[in-house]
Design an enzyme around this catalytic site. Sequence first.
Site, mmCIF file in Angstrom:
data_model
loop_
_atom_site.group_PDB
_atom_site.id
_atom_site.type_symbol
_atom_site.label_atom_id
_atom_site.label_comp_id
_atom_site.label_asym_id
_atom_site.label_seq_id
_atom_site.Cartn_x
_atom_site.Cartn_y
_atom_site.Cartn_z
ATOM 1 N N SER A 46 0.825 -1.210 0.000
ATOM 2 C CA SER A 46 0.000 0.000 0.000
ATOM 3 C C SER A 46 0.854 1.253 0.000
ATOM 4 O O SER A 46 0.378 2.337 -0.356
ATOM 5 C CB SER A 46 -0.934 0.000 1.211
ATOM 6 O OG SER A 46 -0.213 -0.254 2.407
ATOM 7 N N ASP A 84 4.888 -7.297 2.892
ATOM 8 C CA ASP A 84 4.314 -7.791 1.641
ATOM 9 C C ASP A 84 5.401 -8.191 0.658
ATOM 10 O O ASP A 84 6.432 -7.514 0.555
ATOM 11 C CB ASP A 84 3.477 -6.693 0.977
ATOM 12 C CG ASP A 84 2.039 -6.676 1.441
ATOM 13 O OD1 ASP A 84 1.530 -7.735 1.851
ATOM 14 O OD2 ASP A 84 1.417 -5.596 1.390
ATOM 15 N N LYS A 112 3.798 -11.661 3.536
ATOM 16 C CA LYS A 112 2.390 -11.782 3.141
ATOM 17 C C LYS A 112 2.306 -11.853 1.626
ATOM 18 O O LYS A 112 2.944 -11.059 0.935
ATOM 19 C CB LYS A 112 1.553 -10.606 3.659
ATOM 20 C CG LYS A 112 0.061 -10.710 3.279
ATOM 21 C CD LYS A 112 -0.777 -9.699 4.040
ATOM 22 C CE LYS A 112 -0.649 -8.305 3.495
ATOM 23 N NZ LYS A 112 -1.160 -8.168 2.104
ATOM 24 N N GLU A 114 -0.519 -12.602 -1.786
ATOM 25 C CA GLU A 114 -1.912 -12.557 -2.195
ATOM 26 C C GLU A 114 -2.237 -13.697 -3.157
ATOM 27 O O GLU A 114 -1.548 -13.885 -4.163
ATOM 28 C CB GLU A 114 -2.221 -11.226 -2.897
ATOM 29 C CG GLU A 114 -1.996 -10.000 -2.026
ATOM 30 C CD GLU A 114 -2.301 -8.708 -2.758
ATOM 31 O OE1 GLU A 114 -2.059 -7.639 -2.166
ATOM 32 O OE2 GLU A 114 -2.770 -8.750 -3.919
ATOM 33 N N GLU A 181 -9.818 -9.435 3.044
ATOM 34 C CA GLU A 181 -10.106 -8.043 2.699
ATOM 35 C C GLU A 181 -11.387 -7.930 1.882
ATOM 36 O O GLU A 181 -11.569 -8.620 0.879
ATOM 37 C CB GLU A 181 -8.938 -7.434 1.919
ATOM 38 C CG GLU A 181 -9.167 -5.977 1.535
ATOM 39 C CD GLU A 181 -7.922 -5.269 1.035
ATOM 40 O OE1 GLU A 181 -8.035 -4.105 0.632
ATOM 41 O OE2 GLU A 181 -6.834 -5.886 1.049
#
Length: 264
Positions: A46, A84, A112, A114, A181
């Site tokens: 982010s 991330d 992390k 995704e 999320e």
Amino acid sequence: MKPTTIASLQKCKQDKKRFATITAYDYSFAKLFAEEGLNVMLVGDSLGMTVQGHDSTLPVTVADIAYHTAAVRRGAPNCLLLADLPFMAYATPEQAFENAATVMRAGANMVKIEGGEWLVETVQMLTERAVPVCGHLGLTPQSVNIFGGYKVQGRGDEAGDRLLSDALALEAAGAQLLVLECVPVELAKRITEALAIPVIGIGAGNVTDGQILVMHDAFGITGGHIPKFAKNFLAETGDIRAAVRQYMAEVESGVYPGEEHSFH
């Protein structure tokens, strides 16, 4: 101060004690968060939007994540620090391991990533090589071009069952945490109850084991669109430290996120 660990969060889940986490990108905020007892932080991609000014997370590099991870670690030496792996940094298990090693050396305790079942081999390889993994399901921002925007995921029986299957597959592969999320509260509850590992929500209602917010959303310093799940704690308190304490207190009591921050 005693270090916060993955086992600390596992105990929170077992004791049904909600916990708060937050993104951090620099030494000063990390130090402040740690001083107020907010000891689980994520160096999120982010930062591409909140720090670098891009319109998505896609331009963020492993070097960017490593740089900010090192800064956060210096500010919060005892925090549980997630980092991330950014877009295209884990296309293969071997690439994932190489890039995970970079951010772990910079100070991360866990990476992390995704994605769902397609990551099983990667998660297995990382955990076998002493790299703890946090999964991330639902709205996965690195897939924004596939989703056609930032939209709620997992609505409907088929989509919900698929996300639950993905979550179980990641856990079985060795993932030790999961971020959910922008999913319906009902689905978040199913997944949280089905998994033995702690589940951290963002836009997933107050039914998950923990919550995470982008720090800029928590303090109302994000320009443009404000996510439905965001709450400006600084507006209520007028002081950053008080805002951090308020965020933690509302998460731990289940007040935040409220119905107005949730999806169905």
